[in-house]
Design an enzyme around this catalytic site. Structure first.
Site, PDB file in Angstrom:
ATOM      1  N   LYS A  64      22.089   5.003 -14.102  1.00 41.17           N
ATOM      2  CA  LYS A  64      21.820   4.102 -12.977  1.00 41.17           C
ATOM      3  C   LYS A  64      20.619   3.203 -13.232  1.00 41.17           C
ATOM      4  CE  LYS A  64      21.669   7.448  -9.922  1.00 41.17           C
ATOM      5  NZ  LYS A  64      22.304   8.557 -10.640  1.00 41.17           N
TER       6      LYS A  64
ATOM      7  N   HIS B 268      14.919   8.373 -13.871  1.00 39.76           N
ATOM      8  CA  HIS B 268      15.456   7.114 -14.389  1.00 39.76           C
ATOM      9  C   HIS B 268      14.652   6.697 -15.605  1.00 39.76           C
ATOM     10  CE1 HIS B 268      17.281   5.799 -10.283  1.00 39.76           C
ATOM     11  NE2 HIS B 268      17.991   6.703 -10.907  1.00 39.76           N
TER      12      HIS B 268
ATOM     13  N   GLN C  90      20.712  11.018  -8.159  1.00 42.21           N
ATOM     14  CA  GLN C  90      21.723  12.053  -8.419  1.00 42.21           C
ATOM     15  C   GLN C  90      23.117  11.404  -8.490  1.00 42.21           C
ATOM     16  OE1 GLN C  90      19.383  13.095  -5.597  1.00 42.21           O
ATOM     17  NE2 GLN C  90      18.123  13.523  -7.363  1.00 42.21           N
TER      18      GLN C  90
HETATM   19  P1  IMP Z   1      17.764  20.101  -6.662  1.00 44.94           P
HETATM   20  O1  IMP Z   1      18.142  18.677  -6.380  1.00 44.94           O
HETATM   21  O2  IMP Z   1      16.477  20.216  -7.423  1.00 44.94           O
HETATM   22  O3  IMP Z   1      17.791  20.953  -5.433  1.00 44.94           O
HETATM   23  O4  IMP Z   1      18.868  20.724  -7.647  1.00 44.94           O
HETATM   24  C1  IMP Z   1      20.213  20.948  -7.229  1.00 44.94           C
HETATM   25  C2  IMP Z   1      21.205  20.562  -8.330  1.00 44.94           C
HETATM   26  O5  IMP Z   1      21.203  19.161  -8.511  1.00 44.94           O
HETATM   27  C3  IMP Z   1      20.874  21.147  -9.706  1.00 44.94           C
HETATM   28  O6  IMP Z   1      22.101  21.443 -10.372  1.00 44.94           O
HETATM   29  C4  IMP Z   1      20.164  20.013 -10.415  1.00 44.94           C
HETATM   30  O7  IMP Z   1      20.261  20.110 -11.824  1.00 44.94           O
HETATM   31  C5  IMP Z   1      20.953  18.822  -9.871  1.00 44.94           C
HETATM   32  N1  IMP Z   1      20.180  17.581  -9.894  1.00 44.94           N
HETATM   33  C6  IMP Z   1      19.166  17.217  -9.091  1.00 44.94           C
HETATM   34  N2  IMP Z   1      18.735  15.988  -9.388  1.00 44.94           N
HETATM   35  C7  IMP Z   1      19.486  15.545 -10.397  1.00 44.94           C
HETATM   36  C8  IMP Z   1      19.545  14.304 -11.119  1.00 44.94           C
HETATM   37  O8  IMP Z   1      18.807  13.338 -10.875  1.00 44.94           O
HETATM   38  N3  IMP Z   1      20.482  14.241 -12.097  1.00 44.94           N
HETATM   39  C9  IMP Z   1      21.343  15.259 -12.356  1.00 44.94           C
HETATM   40  N4  IMP Z   1      21.338  16.421 -11.703  1.00 44.94           N
HETATM   41  C10 IMP Z   1      20.427  16.565 -10.732  1.00 44.94           C
END
Ligand code: IMP
Length: 401
Positions: A16, A41, A213
């Site tokens: 992104k 990013h 995300q």
């Molecule tokens: P959290 O967002 O830290 O609560 O993580 C929850 C899930 O989202 C986990 O599997 C993380 O690896 C994934 N995740 C969170 N942010 C990102 C991102 O920016 N890219 C890819 N995966 C993400």
């Protein structure tokens, strides 16, 4: 350029940053509307590499105004640190080009502690980034969050901390003292942003909303419970900023030419063989935030067709196709039978596409790959990325730029 939102159509890390940066050139204002510093990013601009996790990507263009909207959960210590770091790379960041919505919930030290402790203790590991994102969103809906604007009034701040401490059990004085040390520095960025954004939209300014995300990590529509704690779909741009959806007509979905995922949870097209390793190595598939290896697999057209529908994508930016350059055959998941992917196999092109700028330059097999995916996901591909630099891009529809 009409107002637009840019979101990831897979599990995040689709690239992104590059597209947001390209589109930012045409925008006046760039807004983040969900997530926090779990996002990562990487922007490559000439010889400089910028790694951002919280600041909107537009920050590195000094003629743009950037906004952190109320849908984000914001760690003020991380924000100030990131500002310092980007400044040290020669970018001017002042309070008139970075606005933080006063109703943005804050990530406090007790949130990241809790996030990490829970991941250690539970049998239901999500593989979170450990940044306190989940606990901060819980406090928001639990009505015990500290919001950015609360810092303006120290009595109110104390009261809010007391309520939070009844739940979390921390020492109020200690957290109060910690936040007071950064209060003035942080507050200069805090504003009632929603009214201002709507005025700007009504005055014809171009606003770009930058997602974090990916759609498969959406708390409602993703692979629950292996998801993040926010809505990552395009509709969140409205709620997370206060700009209504009918002022945001365009939705650009970012899609990688294959699939990756960090953390736990299902990934039906995951590869556990040499091809998977090859993609990971060529694509440098390591998380920007946590440095974890990303799981790699074939393109899942069923999944992306669905997320294009959920987001209302008006166009797709197709990223990192050059990573597949050396493969002799490439598979696409075109269907599922009994939860098992059904693949269509296509022949690879086995020649470098790095840096190509015209669709006609692409080898015929690469063109066929793009065309097939476009047909399967039922959404026009408007851009193909052929490398990390801004000019390593094939534009198929100039109307956005
Ligand atoms: P959290 O967002 O830290 O609560 O993580 C929850 C899930 O989202 C986990 O599997 C993380 O690896 C994934 N995740 C969170 N942010 C990102 C991102 O920016 N890219 C890819 N995966 C993400």
């Amino acid at each position: 350029m009409a107002n637009l939102v840019v979101i990831g159509t897979q599990w995040g890390d689709e690239g992104k940053g590059k597209v947001v940066d390209l589109l930012a050139e045409q925008a006046d204002i760039i807004v983040r509307f969900q997530g926090g510093h779990n996002a990562g990013h990487t922007l490559v601009i000439e010889d400089k590499v910028f790694k951002l996790s919280l600041l909107p990507s537009g920050i590195i263009r000094e003629d743009k105004i950037t906004v952190i909207g109320n849908g984000v959960v914001l760690d003020p210590w991380v924000l100030l640190k990131e500002i310092k770091q980007v400044r040290s790379q020669g970018i001017n960041i002042s309070a008139d080009r970075l606005l933080v919505a006063d109703n943005t919930p804050l990530i406090m030290p007790y949130h990241s502690n809790l996030d990490q402790a829970r991941e250690k203790a539970t049998s239901n590991k999500i593989g979170t980034t450990g940044r306190g994102i989940g606990p901060a969103y819980e406090d928001k809906v639990g009505r015990r969050a500290i919001k950015a604007g609360d810092l303006k009034d120290v009595d109110l701040l104390w009261k809010r901390l007391k309520v939070a401490s009844e739940y979390h059990g921390f020492e109020v004085q200690q957290v109060f003292d910690e936040i007071i040390t950064i209060r003035d520095e942080f507050l200069q960025y805090v504003n009632p942003v929603a009214e201002w954004l709507n005025e700007q939209a009504d005055a014809g300014k171009h606003i770009m909303f930058e997602g974090a995300q990916g759609s498969m990590l959406d708390v409602d529509f993703g692979t629950y419970p292996f998801v993040t704690s926010s809505n990552t779909l395009a509709g969140m741009a409205s709620i997370g900023s206060g700009v209504p959806h009918n002022k945001i007509p365009n939705v650009i979905g970012i899609t990688k030419a294959y699939t990756t995922r960090v953390g736990e949870g299902p990934m039906p097209t995951e590869l556990h063989d040499d091809v998977g390793w090859h993609i990971a190595e060529v694509g440098k598939e390591k998380g920007t935030v946590t440095g974890r290896d990303r799981r790699c697999g074939w393109f899942d057209a069923v999944q992306v067709r669905k997320t294009c529908m959920l987001n209302g994508c008006t166009g797709i930016a197709f990223m990192k196709m050059d990573v597949l350059d050396q493969l002799s055959s490439i598979k696409i998941c075109v269907d599922y039978i009994d939860n098992t992917p059904v693949y269509e196999e296509m022949s690879g092109w086995r020649t470098s596409t790095i840096g190509m700028t015209q669709y006609s330059e692409l080898p015929i097999q690469a063109q066929q790959y793009v065309d097939k995916i476009e047909e399967l996901i039922k959404t026009p591909i408007v851009l193909i990325s052929t490398g990390p630099e801004r000019d390593q891009t094939i534009l198929l529809n100039d109307s956005l730029f």
